[in-house]
Design an enzyme around this catalytic site. Sequence first.
Site, PDB file in Angstrom:
ATOM      1  N   TYR A 146       0.851  -1.182   0.000  1.00 23.72           N
ATOM      2  CA  TYR A 146       0.000   0.000   0.000  1.00 23.72           C
ATOM      3  C   TYR A 146       0.894   1.242   0.000  1.00 23.72           C
ATOM      4  O   TYR A 146       1.798   1.356   0.841  1.00 23.72           O
ATOM      5  CB  TYR A 146      -0.880  -0.012   1.255  1.00 23.72           C
ATOM      6  N   ASP A 242       9.077   2.294   0.989  1.00 22.92           N
ATOM      7  CA  ASP A 242       7.958   2.933   1.668  1.00 22.92           C
ATOM      8  C   ASP A 242       7.985   2.454   3.121  1.00 22.92           C
ATOM      9  O   ASP A 242       7.522   1.370   3.453  1.00 22.92           O
ATOM     10  CB  ASP A 242       6.643   2.567   0.980  1.00 22.92           C
ATOM     11  N   LYS A 270       3.568   8.077   9.907  1.00 21.17           N
ATOM     12  CA  LYS A 270       3.125   7.399  11.126  1.00 21.17           C
ATOM     13  C   LYS A 270       4.025   7.643  12.341  1.00 21.17           C
ATOM     14  O   LYS A 270       3.893   8.652  13.011  1.00 21.17           O
ATOM     15  CB  LYS A 270       2.963   5.895  10.839  1.00 21.17           C
TER      16      LYS A 270
HETATM   17  C1  LIG Z   1       3.163   1.568   3.727  1.00 22.45           C
HETATM   18  C2  LIG Z   1       2.223   2.737   3.668  1.00 22.45           C
HETATM   19  N1  LIG Z   1       2.435   3.716   2.786  1.00 22.45           N
HETATM   20  C3  LIG Z   1       1.655   4.797   2.707  1.00 22.45           C
HETATM   21  C4  LIG Z   1       0.575   4.942   3.551  1.00 22.45           C
HETATM   22  C5  LIG Z   1      -0.293   6.165   3.456  1.00 22.45           C
HETATM   23  O1  LIG Z   1      -0.065   6.990   4.543  1.00 22.45           O
HETATM   24  P1  LIG Z   1      -1.175   8.064   4.999  1.00 22.45           P
HETATM   25  O2  LIG Z   1      -2.324   7.283   5.538  1.00 22.45           O
HETATM   26  O3  LIG Z   1      -0.463   8.905   6.025  1.00 22.45           O
HETATM   27  O4  LIG Z   1      -1.532   8.838   3.785  1.00 22.45           O
HETATM   28  C6  LIG Z   1       0.308   3.950   4.507  1.00 22.45           C
HETATM   29  C7  LIG Z   1      -0.837   4.086   5.432  1.00 22.45           C
HETATM   30  O5  LIG Z   1      -1.203   3.180   6.142  1.00 22.45           O
HETATM   31  C8  LIG Z   1       1.138   2.803   4.563  1.00 22.45           C
HETATM   32  O6  LIG Z   1       0.920   1.809   5.427  1.00 22.45           O
END
Ligand SMILES: Cc1ncc(COP(=O)(O)O)c(C=O)c1O
Length: 426
Positions: A146, A242, A270
Amino acid sequence: MSLIESWPGSAQRWERAKGSLGGGVSTGMRAQMKPHPLYFESGQGAELRDVDGNTYTDYVLGWGPVIIGHAHPHLVETVTRQLPLGQTFGASHDLEYEIAERVLAAIPGMDRVLWSNTGTEADQTALRLARAATGRRRFVKFEGHYHGWSDAMLLGYRPDANGALDRPASRGQNPSALTDVTILPWNDAAAVRAVLTDPDQDIAAVFTEPVLCNSGVLEPAPGFLAELRAICDETGTLLVFDEVITGFRIAHGGGTERYGVTPDLVVLAKAIAGGFPLAALAGRGDLIDEVTRGVVHAGTYNGNPVVLAAAGATLDVLAEPGTYERFEDLGGALATGLASAFSDAGRPAVVRNVGPVVQVIPGTDAAETFTDFTTADWDFYDRLTVELLRRGVFSLPGGRWYLSTAHTAADVERTVAAARDALAAL
Ligand SMILES: Cc1ncc(COP(=O)(O)O)c(C=O)c1O
């Protein structure tokens, strides 16, 4: 064990909220919570209190950010000191570079930081920079990973009802986004090599979570990340980690430190600000400096001083000696305890952890692939989360559990006992 029978205050608020809030919640995923979203009044350390006066040990942690626990005194004091100085200047201030320097000191191989507010934004910035730097258009992502909910990147995350992954994930999403992505199975270096060595694929970057946290907390196969690095180097493709979940969590320097592989760009969010909205894109200087050569990176709230003060306090707490050793111990204890609870209840499940991120995959004895994860017994697990809630344990749908510095071995012990009782009730 006294059980919570119902949540009248929350149920009433949920009905009311549906009249004014789209979908009744502030972000769609929260509507999945069973039996319905709960309304919380306060949090302290590892404990949450709901509007009906029930308390819970919290393994949701705001879906990840609350890594030093709720209302940590150092964070509260730091933010309280910053707040009377103003909310935002729309101009430069010291915390912007001071906190950036601390991020760079934590993550091997990074030279510069760009601040944003959410992981979704920082992922989009990474894609834009990669396209600008390579002159290529398309990118590789992996099944079940994700990278936020933007049109360009919300692809290949969950299969549709027919098991297809190569579909827009949302109604209204630009379907042409699919033409710019190649979605590959995770941990398959040969598949990556085949795509990256084909110039017609025009791949600017490979995006990967260093641990597949979003679909089963699956670790990279031995050598896989190093092989990604090598294939990217051979083909002039950028490698993006990521680390929105893994950053400052599975090691101080995230997956980059834990697995000893340095990507070109690292996306953080996060845990970095302990619950305040902050994201960062860290990277090689020559790449990030594309923002001085016509690549647009923007945001009214970028580098907000209150949020950066919170980040400084969070990083102070995480830098205390023994933090990551404790995360390993507690994560291991929770995983082992939950595994034995399932096994003693005669319920098959895979339970594993990477540091303080624990994953339960119910109804199976083996879960090494994305398909193993998506086809697990999630209906059963939904019922389990309600039984856990009734026993004072607040956990996520989808089987992932987060631990904070505020959790103790006694919390974990109580939680495992609650899980045994909940499993027996099912
Ligand atoms: C691996 C990863 N990348 C990107 C995101 C997106 O982050 P945000 O919810 O702060 O937009 C998340 C959100 O859970 C994530 O787990």
